[in-house]
Design a protein around this motif. Structure first.
Motif, PDB file in Angstrom:
ATOM      1  N   GLN A   1       0.828  -1.200   0.000  1.00  0.00           N
ATOM      2  CA  GLN A   1       0.000   0.000   0.000  1.00  0.00           C
ATOM      3  C   GLN A   1       0.864   1.252   0.000  1.00  0.00           C
ATOM      4  N   ALA A   2       1.927   1.234   0.797  1.00  0.00           N
ATOM      5  CA  ALA A   2       2.822   2.390   0.872  1.00  0.00           C
ATOM      6  C   ALA A   2       3.527   2.627  -0.462  1.00  0.00           C
ATOM      7  N   PHE A   3       3.902   1.552  -1.156  1.00  0.00           N
ATOM      8  CA  PHE A   3       4.531   1.686  -2.470  1.00  0.00           C
ATOM      9  C   PHE A   3       3.619   2.449  -3.429  1.00  0.00           C
ATOM     10  N   ALA A   4       2.343   2.073  -3.470  1.00  0.00           N
ATOM     11  CA  ALA A   4       1.406   2.718  -4.384  1.00  0.00           C
ATOM     12  C   ALA A   4       1.171   4.180  -3.999  1.00  0.00           C
ATOM     13  N   PHE A   5       1.074   4.452  -2.692  1.00  0.00           N
ATOM     14  CA  PHE A   5       0.948   5.838  -2.244  1.00  0.00           C
ATOM     15  C   PHE A   5       2.174   6.650  -2.671  1.00  0.00           C
ATOM     16  N   ALA A   6       3.358   6.053  -2.507  1.00  0.00           N
ATOM     17  CA  ALA A   6       4.592   6.765  -2.837  1.00  0.00           C
ATOM     18  C   ALA A   6       4.663   7.086  -4.325  1.00  0.00           C
ATOM     19  N   ALA A   7       4.184   6.172  -5.172  1.00  0.00           N
ATOM     20  CA  ALA A   7       4.203   6.412  -6.617  1.00  0.00           C
ATOM     21  C   ALA A   7       3.343   7.622  -6.980  1.00  0.00           C
ATOM     22  N   LEU A   8       2.152   7.711  -6.382  1.00  0.00           N
ATOM     23  CA  LEU A   8       1.282   8.848  -6.675  1.00  0.00           C
ATOM     24  C   LEU A   8       1.829  10.131  -6.072  1.00  0.00           C
TER      25      LEU A   8
END
Length: 403
Positions: A222-229
């Motif tokens: 989840q954190a990876f996807a947040f970081a990408a955005l």
């Protein structure tokens, strides 16, 4: 006498703000900097990615340094390295920019593990998530300062002057926290061998982190996807508004600052809420769906809308897309063994930083290839939405299997 957690929060919040201010100064002045150096506007994404690579290198190899020299000393060292990076960038030599970006990332690296080690040792348990979120609010606060200070300075006096001003602020703040060192570095391990920092075994740290608790794999995804955005929004917003929508640098910097200030408020409000909900994984997944939707609305309608509506959409995107970090770090610190908090934080942050590393370069490639700025934004929003749905499904499946 100041309570230990107050001193800890004050120092870590200040240095988190400084670290982000240094990191965001280049993206904010990028329209003038790239024009002056003859670079494509979207090349700022490559700077952001190399910056993140530097942070990842510290997270891989720097945890033993936090233990040996103390977390506060490493926060000071990070500010010094970030200042040196801005000085290198301000020289205006194109081939030195990757080195400046790498150095900037290494300097930013200690803010996560060093801050977590300090706060986990001092924060009252019933307010832990809120305290971590307050500390992490320094990240958008630093970005807001970059938008409000660096952009007008660059427009008025040149981008090099804006970068040099950041150096003075960083060095002053590093000196300001020095009196707290005996208190906050009391548990450092001066006998810790330096060779541990350069051991090949450090490469396994991220995988070992995921094995510490079953909640960490979905939480880190989840954190990876947040970081990408978030990485895409913050690396390109100013350049996108200037290049694709003809906005002035100061006006674009103001909208960027509004997003960052909203992120400060979001981290405080949602950190307080997470303390009461008690389920960080589920709350972040729901949070991700909302952030993806509101960020997509900002990209579709914000820049071309009336100023008030554009500001509102920028605030909504910043409030949701930049307010996840404190909840994530607090949950990692909560489930990790007490003597491995810095190690667990380094590994988990490293894995989510892969989003910061990959997204800006992929974004820049997409802009160059397709000529569209909106398409890569929509891809980042879609990734966060899909991952959030997957994490919610995994959470529901686990609960169903134990019911």
């Amino acid at each position: 006498m100041i309570k230990p957690w107050v001193a800890a929060l004050s120092a870590t919040l200040l240095m988190q703000t400084v670290g982000t201010f240094l990191s965001q100064a280049v993206p904010v002045v990028a329209p003038l900097m790239t024009l002056d150096l003859g670079l494509r506007p979207e090349s700022v994404g490559n700077f952001a990615s190399v910056n993140t690579l530097g942070a990842i290198l510290f997270l891989l190899f720097g945890t033993p340094l936090v233990a040996r020299f103390g977390p506060l000393r490493m926060l000071q060292a990070g500010a010094l390295l970030g200042s040196l990076a801005l000085l290198t960038a301000a020289a205006g030599i194109v081939w030195m920019l990757p080195f400046a970006a790498l150095l900037m990332g290494i300097g930013y690296g200690p803010t996560g593990p060093a801050g977590s080690r300090i706060l986990q040792a001092t924060a009252p348990p019933r307010h832990r998530v809120l305290i971590f979120s307050v500390k992490q609010a320094g990240a958008p606060a630093g970005g807001a300062l970059a938008g409000l200070v660096a952009a007008p300075l660059a427009a008025a006096f040149g981008w090099q002057v804006a970068l040099l001003a950041g150096i003075g602020v960083a060095l002053a703040c590093a000196l300001l926290i020095q009196p707290l060192r005996p208190q906050l570095d009391a548990e450092r391990e001066p006998a810790r061998p330096l060779r541990e920092a350069f051991s090949p075994r450090r490469l396994a740290a991220p995988v070992n982190t995921l094995r510490m608790h079953r909640v960490l794999p979905p939480l880190t995804l989840q954190a990876f996807a947040f970081a990408a955005l978030q990485g895409s929004l913050f690396a390109f917003t100013v350049t996108w508004l200037v290049e694709a929508h003809g906005m002035g640098l100061a006006a674009a910097g103001s909208l960027f600052a509004a997003m960052q200030v909203a992120g400060v408020a979001g981290r405080l409000v949602l950190g307080w809420a997470a303390d009461r909900l008690g389920d960080a994984t589920r709350s972040l997944a729901i949070h991700g769906l909302v952030a993806a939707g509101l960020s997509a609305l900002w990209v579709m309608f914000g820049p071309g809308a009336h100023w008030a509506l554009g500001l509102l959409l920028a605030v909504a995107a910043g409030f949701t897309a930049a307010s996840w970090n404190g909840i994530f770090l607090a949950e990692v610190a909560r489930v990790a063994p007490p003597d491995r908090v810095a190690e667990a934080s380094s590994g988990a942050i490293l894995l989510c930083f892969l989003g910061y590393l990959s997204a800006p370069s992929a974004f820049a490639w997409a802009v160059t290839t397709t000529g569209s700025w909106t398409l890569p934004y929509f891809v980042a929003c879609g990734l966060l939405a899909v991952v959030s749905l997957v994490v919610l499904g995994l959470r529901a499946g686990r609960e169903g299997g134990t019911g």
